[in-house]
Design an enzyme around this catalytic site. Sequence first.
Site, mmCIF file in Angstrom:
data_model
loop_
_atom_site.group_PDB
_atom_site.id
_atom_site.type_symbol
_atom_site.label_atom_id
_atom_site.label_comp_id
_atom_site.label_asym_id
_atom_site.label_seq_id
_atom_site.Cartn_x
_atom_site.Cartn_y
_atom_site.Cartn_z
ATOM 1 N N ASN A 143 -10.181 -2.923 2.237
ATOM 2 C CA ASN A 143 -9.901 -2.848 0.807
ATOM 3 C C ASN A 143 -11.183 -2.516 0.042
ATOM 4 O O ASN A 143 -12.254 -2.376 0.626
ATOM 5 C CB ASN A 143 -9.339 -4.190 0.300
ATOM 6 C CG ASN A 143 -7.909 -4.431 0.746
ATOM 7 O OD1 ASN A 143 -7.113 -3.511 0.855
ATOM 8 N ND2 ASN A 143 -7.584 -5.688 1.018
ATOM 9 N N HIS A 178 0.824 -1.215 0.000
ATOM 10 C CA HIS A 178 0.000 0.000 0.000
ATOM 11 C C HIS A 178 0.858 1.265 0.000
ATOM 12 O O HIS A 178 0.508 2.277 0.616
ATOM 13 C CB HIS A 178 -0.959 0.012 1.199
ATOM 14 C CG HIS A 178 -1.957 -1.101 1.199
ATOM 15 N ND1 HIS A 178 -3.152 -1.033 0.497
ATOM 16 C CD2 HIS A 178 -1.942 -2.321 1.787
ATOM 17 C CE1 HIS A 178 -3.823 -2.156 0.676
ATOM 18 N NE2 HIS A 178 -3.110 -2.958 1.446
#
Length: 485
Positions: free
Chosen positions: A125, A52
Site C-alpha cells: 500500500n 482494490h
Amino acid sequence: MTTLTTSAGAPVADNQNSQTAGPRGPVLLQDYQLIEKLAHQNRERIPERVVHAKGWGAFGTLRITNDISCYTRAEIFAGAGRETPLLVRFSTVAGELGAADAERDVRGFAIKFYTEEGNWDLVGNNTPVFFIRDPLKFPDFIRTQKRHPKTNLRSPAAMWDFWSLSPESLHQITILMSDRGLPTAPMYMNGYGSHTFSFWNPSGERFWVKFHFKTRQGHRHHTNAEAAGVIGQSRESYQEALYGVIERGEFPAWTMYVQVMPERDAEKTPYNPFDLTKVWPHADYPLIEVGELVLNRNPENYFADIEQAAFSPSNVVPGIGFSPDKVLQARIFAYADAHRYRLGTHYEALPVNAPRCPVHHYHKDGAMRFYANDTGDPDVYYEPNSLGGPAADPDYGEPPLRLSGSADRYDHRTGNDDYIQPRALFTRFDAGQRQRLFANVAEAMQGVPLDIVLRQLDLFGQVHPDYGAGVASSLGLSMADLAAG
C-alpha cells in the site's frame, strides 16, 4: 485492407445488418455472426476485485543502484546496473470499479517483477501499516468499508464502530486522515511492502526486511474540498494523470529502499516486528538504498494488462521469503485463491501474469488450459518419474525459520502498545497538519452515533490529549458532552 473474421477465423461479409426473414421479418437463429457478437458481449465482464477494484497501472523497470547480495541471493538484486522489467498497479481499497479516483482512502501499490527466476509480486500500500494485525478480522473490517446491506450506502457508523473497538487501527487512521490520506495522483505518493518479509543469502543467513518506495516527484495532496471539486469534473483523475505523464515522456520514478533486521533481533525488539500495525524506527534500522523504479510504458489494452493483472504475496523467488506476520500468512493463501476464482485456474498463464523465464510444472487441465505441454514429452506428466522430467533442485532450498512456540489463538492485543507509534507520528505534525487531521476526522464522523464517537475520542486522547481534544473541538463537542459519555 484487413478482412474482418469471426473468432473461428471465417471471413465476415456484412457486419452491419442481421439476417432476417425478409426486409421486415424476424432475426434468424442461424445468424451465427450475430449470436457470436452478443454472446461475447454478455461475457465481457469478469467479477471485480472484492477490494482494490478501482486501479491504474503501467509498465517499467527497476534498476539496481546498490548491491545488497550480502543479504539476499535473489538475482534481481545481484549487482548495480541490473535491470528488471515490472508492472505496477495502484488502486483504492474500498471503492468499486466505477468509484471516483480522488477519494480519501488507502491506496494499493502492487508490483510484479518479471525476474530471471520467476515472478516476484510485492503487494503493498501507500502506507507502511494497516488497520489490523490479525487476518481473522479482515473480512469484518472490509465489510465496514463497503455498503450497508439494507441501505446500500457507505456507513460511517459501521466504520467508526469497528475502529473504535480496535485500538490497533489508530496508527493507520492517523495516516489516512492526515494530508497523506488523499494524494493528488499515483506519482505523488510512496509505496510500501507494509508487511515484514525475509531475505536469505547464499550462506543460509536470514534477515527480516521492510520494503519502501519513496516518490521522486514529491508529495502532493488534496484537501477534502479540493477533491470534491476534482470529482465534480472527473471521476478518472488518477487514470488521466498517470496515463498522461507517461504518454508525454515524463516518466515517474521512485527510489527503492530496504530496512534490514538481523534474524535474532526479532527476539529483543520492544515491539513485535511482525505486527502490521507497527513500523520499524529508522534510527534502529536505517533505510538502505537499493535502486530506482521508473514507469515508462502505458498498457496497450487496459483490460488485458491491468484488470487481468494478478498479484499475490505467494509469488516469491529464491532469496526472498515470508515472516510470521499473521496477515501476510493469510494473504499468501487469499490472494491466489481470489485470482483463481476471478480469472480462472490458469490465470498465471495469461500474458500479463506469465513469467518471462522458462516455466516447468505438472499442473493439469481445467478451464481455459491453453498453453502447451511444458515437459515436451507426453509420457512425462507426473513426478517423480524416471524419464528426465522437471524435478526439484535442493540448491534452492530456503533455510528454516528459527522460531518456535505452542500453537494457540493468542490475544493479538496482549503485549502490544497501540498508542506509542501513532503518538510519535502525531507529535511530528505541525499546527496546520494537526488542524487538517482534526477536520478530516470530524468530517468522516458525521452521522456517527455519539457513543461510538466518544469511544473513538477516548482512543485519540490516549494517543495524545491534544489529539482527542482537537477532534472533539472540530466536532463541536463540549467538555460536558465528553463527561456525559
